[in-house]
Enzyme design. Structure first.
Site, mmCIF file in Angstrom:
data_model
loop_
_atom_site.group_PDB
_atom_site.id
_atom_site.type_symbol
_atom_site.label_atom_id
_atom_site.label_comp_id
_atom_site.label_asym_id
_atom_site.label_seq_id
_atom_site.Cartn_x
_atom_site.Cartn_y
_atom_site.Cartn_z
ATOM 1 N N HIS A 114 39.622 36.516 38.139
ATOM 2 C CA HIS A 114 39.799 37.347 36.222
ATOM 3 C C HIS A 114 40.927 37.177 35.459
ATOM 4 O O HIS A 114 42.426 37.246 36.303
ATOM 5 C CB HIS A 114 39.124 38.569 36.748
ATOM 6 C CG HIS A 114 40.144 39.669 37.583
ATOM 7 N ND1 HIS A 114 41.097 39.880 36.322
ATOM 8 C CD2 HIS A 114 40.355 39.823 38.465
ATOM 9 C CE1 HIS A 114 42.022 40.734 36.880
ATOM 10 N NE2 HIS A 114 41.562 40.564 38.846
ATOM 11 N N ASP A 116 41.176 38.875 33.498
ATOM 12 C CA ASP A 116 41.436 40.292 32.259
ATOM 13 C C ASP A 116 42.999 41.097 33.389
ATOM 14 O O ASP A 116 43.076 40.976 34.523
ATOM 15 C CB ASP A 116 41.347 41.890 31.670
ATOM 16 C CG ASP A 116 39.853 41.821 33.393
ATOM 17 O OD1 ASP A 116 39.661 40.711 34.562
ATOM 18 O OD2 ASP A 116 39.964 43.150 33.468
ATOM 19 N N ASP A 134 47.843 40.622 39.068
ATOM 20 C CA ASP A 134 46.283 40.524 38.872
ATOM 21 C C ASP A 134 45.940 40.420 37.885
ATOM 22 O O ASP A 134 45.579 41.314 37.011
ATOM 23 C CB ASP A 134 46.205 42.155 39.862
ATOM 24 C CG ASP A 134 44.925 42.394 40.039
ATOM 25 O OD1 ASP A 134 44.220 41.966 39.843
ATOM 26 O OD2 ASP A 134 44.513 43.813 38.871
ATOM 27 N N GLU A 164 37.152 42.012 34.911
ATOM 28 C CA GLU A 164 36.843 42.297 36.230
ATOM 29 C C GLU A 164 37.430 43.945 36.364
ATOM 30 O O GLU A 164 37.243 44.963 37.058
ATOM 31 C CB GLU A 164 37.238 41.912 37.480
ATOM 32 C CG GLU A 164 37.397 42.102 38.554
ATOM 33 C CD GLU A 164 38.460 42.964 39.394
ATOM 34 O OE1 GLU A 164 37.852 43.078 40.960
ATOM 35 O OE2 GLU A 164 39.383 43.127 38.716
ATOM 36 N N GLU A 165 38.547 44.546 35.460
ATOM 37 C CA GLU A 165 39.211 45.991 36.046
ATOM 38 C C GLU A 165 38.351 46.636 35.594
ATOM 39 O O GLU A 165 38.829 48.046 36.148
ATOM 40 C CB GLU A 165 40.769 45.447 34.532
ATOM 41 C CG GLU A 165 41.807 44.532 36.287
ATOM 42 C CD GLU A 165 41.704 44.931 37.137
ATOM 43 O OE1 GLU A 165 41.725 46.042 37.543
ATOM 44 O OE2 GLU A 165 43.041 44.020 37.950
ATOM 45 N N ASP A 174 41.864 37.612 44.923
ATOM 46 C CA ASP A 174 42.572 38.504 43.504
ATOM 47 C C ASP A 174 42.863 39.380 44.959
ATOM 48 O O ASP A 174 43.273 41.088 43.974
ATOM 49 C CB ASP A 174 40.864 39.040 43.011
ATOM 50 C CG ASP A 174 41.458 40.148 42.100
ATOM 51 O OD1 ASP A 174 42.496 39.952 41.382
ATOM 52 O OD2 ASP A 174 40.234 40.453 41.913
ATOM 53 N N HIS A 178 48.272 47.609 38.681
ATOM 54 C CA HIS A 178 48.350 48.249 38.193
ATOM 55 C C HIS A 178 49.990 49.019 37.552
ATOM 56 O O HIS A 178 49.255 49.825 37.015
ATOM 57 C CB HIS A 178 47.328 48.850 38.803
ATOM 58 C CG HIS A 178 45.684 48.492 38.961
ATOM 59 N ND1 HIS A 178 44.851 49.182 38.776
ATOM 60 C CD2 HIS A 178 46.000 47.004 38.628
ATOM 61 C CE1 HIS A 178 43.633 48.169 38.923
ATOM 62 N NE2 HIS A 178 44.294 46.578 39.029
#
Length: 402
Positions: free
Chosen positions: A76, A78, A137, A170-171, A193, A373
């Site tokens: 992904h 994002d 990520d 995705e997030e 991922d 994150h």
């Protein structure tokens, strides 16, 4: 393709998603990365490259020998909205010595808090400067897939049709919302991922979002007796009746309740909870717990509470169990490359979970990244290179079975 150079190029583009915009993609910045990826795929001379100009999905296909499995790879574009990825200043630490890594004057990657750092002694680390996300990520997954494709092309590796997809949002749980299967005809796929090198995941949470709204009654404080109904206090009652199984005190296969937001005043309060559980039966019990609490308090407070429960994703294990060759081949590929494979659950969700439940079996592989994150995110360059080699080996193993 030099993995480090491409990785630095991709992470320099800020792509935080935004759960409040209600658009796809949720942020315009994702278009910039998507267009670069389209150009890079074209330079790799893929047989098909397609940009969904409405929803910002990138698809590609490299045609192969007939009769071989059609394999997909997905990452992904994002990054998490939890921390900004604007004005990123990555640090490159060569020949890491196993000690604490200074990010800035106030922030340190502490080996006592993050002991996995010691697994990378003598290797090259890429970290943040303590102010932003890194974006591994999942831009690490993207660059690993790109590197795999280049190796396959440059070395004339035999393969079946290879399908690639890079998804937006995705997030925020919307990575497969507009996924176009007509552009992605794989028999099965892997999301790239995960975290640690050698990681294979095919179990994830069942997940739901609970939205509760409480309507109160305002009154002059001097004459509020038996008149005022303070919706914030009722909200506190709800919170106190929820079992104290929170993300911060659960792990492994334990589920949880999470208070995600609390916004309110006397006359109106809105709560949002997230519930997670690996077992479907326990998942349903957690939802039922909310209904019981709300029904009880509605009897007490004259039906002033409304509740909506929305299932957001489910455990992909029930699907993958029917196609365990996908997992076993990934394990074999890692063993060929002297990487110790390990199976772990995902305490969250991936695009692969939703795709699996839509009919495309899709376990998840680690990228070599850590501490997603947050500002302590980092990745090991050698692990990115090795992950790309694992993807190549998976393709070779399936092709060799022909």
């Amino acid at each position: 393709m030099e993995i480090l150079d491409k990785f630095l190029q991709y992470i320099a583009i800020p792509t935080n998603s935004n759960s409040n915009t209600k658009t796809t993609p949720s942020t315009n910045s994702q278009w910039e990365l998507a267009k670069i990826l389209v150009q890079d795929l074209k330079e790799l001379d893929m047989d098909e490259v397609y940009l969904d100009e409405e929803y910002c999905y990138v698809y590609a296909c490299l045609k192969g020998i007939e009769g071989a499995p059609k394999i997909g790879f997905i990452s992904h574009m994002d990054t998490s909205e939890a921390v900004t990825d604007k004005n990123m200043k990555p640090q490159i630490i060569e020949n890491y010595d196993g000690t604490n890594v200074k990010l800035n004057d106030n922030e340190v990657l502490d080996v006592n808090i993050y002991p996995d750092l010691k697994n990378h002694i003598g290797k090259t680390l890429i970290t943040t400067d303590g102010n932003t996300l890194l974006g591994a990520d999942d831009k690490a997954g993207i660059v690993e897939i790109m590197s795999m494709l280049k190796f396959i092309k440059d070395n004339n590796i035999k393969h079946g049709d290879l399908y690639i997809a890079f998804t937006p949002d995705e997030e925020i749980g919307e990575g497969t919302k507009h996924f176009d299967f007509s552009k992605f005809k794989a028999d099965f796929a892997y999301t790239v991922d995960g975290s640690n090198l050698g990681e294979i995941s095919y179990e994830n949470f069942n997940a739901a979002t609970i939205k509760i709204e409480i309507t109160g009654i305002s009154a002059h404080l001097g004459t509020a007796k038996d008149v005022m109904v303070n919706s914030q206090l009722i909200a506190n009652e709800i919170i106190n009746l929820i079992p104290k199984e929170y993300p911060e005190n659960t792990g492994d296969y334990e589920g949880y309740y999470h208070l995600d937001s609390f916004v309110g005043g006397i006359t109106n309060t809105k709560l949002q909870f997230l519930i997670r559980d690996f077992e479907k039966e326990n998942f349903e019990k957690r939802k039922q717990k909310f209904y019981e609490i709300v029904n009880m308090l509605n009897n007490k407070y004259n039906n002033c509470i409304t509740i909506k429960i929305l299932d957001t994703y489910y455990n992909m294990k029930e699907v993958i169990n029917k196609y365990m060759h996908i997992v076993e081949t990934a394990k074999q590929a890692m063993q060929v490359l002297n990487v110790e494979p390990f199976i772990c659950n995902i305490r969250g969700g991936t695009d692969g979970a939703e795709l699996s439940l839509k009919g495309l079996p899709c376990p998840n592989l680690g990228t070599g990244g850590h501490n997603y994150h947050g500002i302590y995110e980092y990745i090991c360059l050698e692990d990115m290179i090795k992950t790309s080699e694992i993807l190549v080996e998976i393709i070779k193993l399936y092709s060799n079975k022909m």
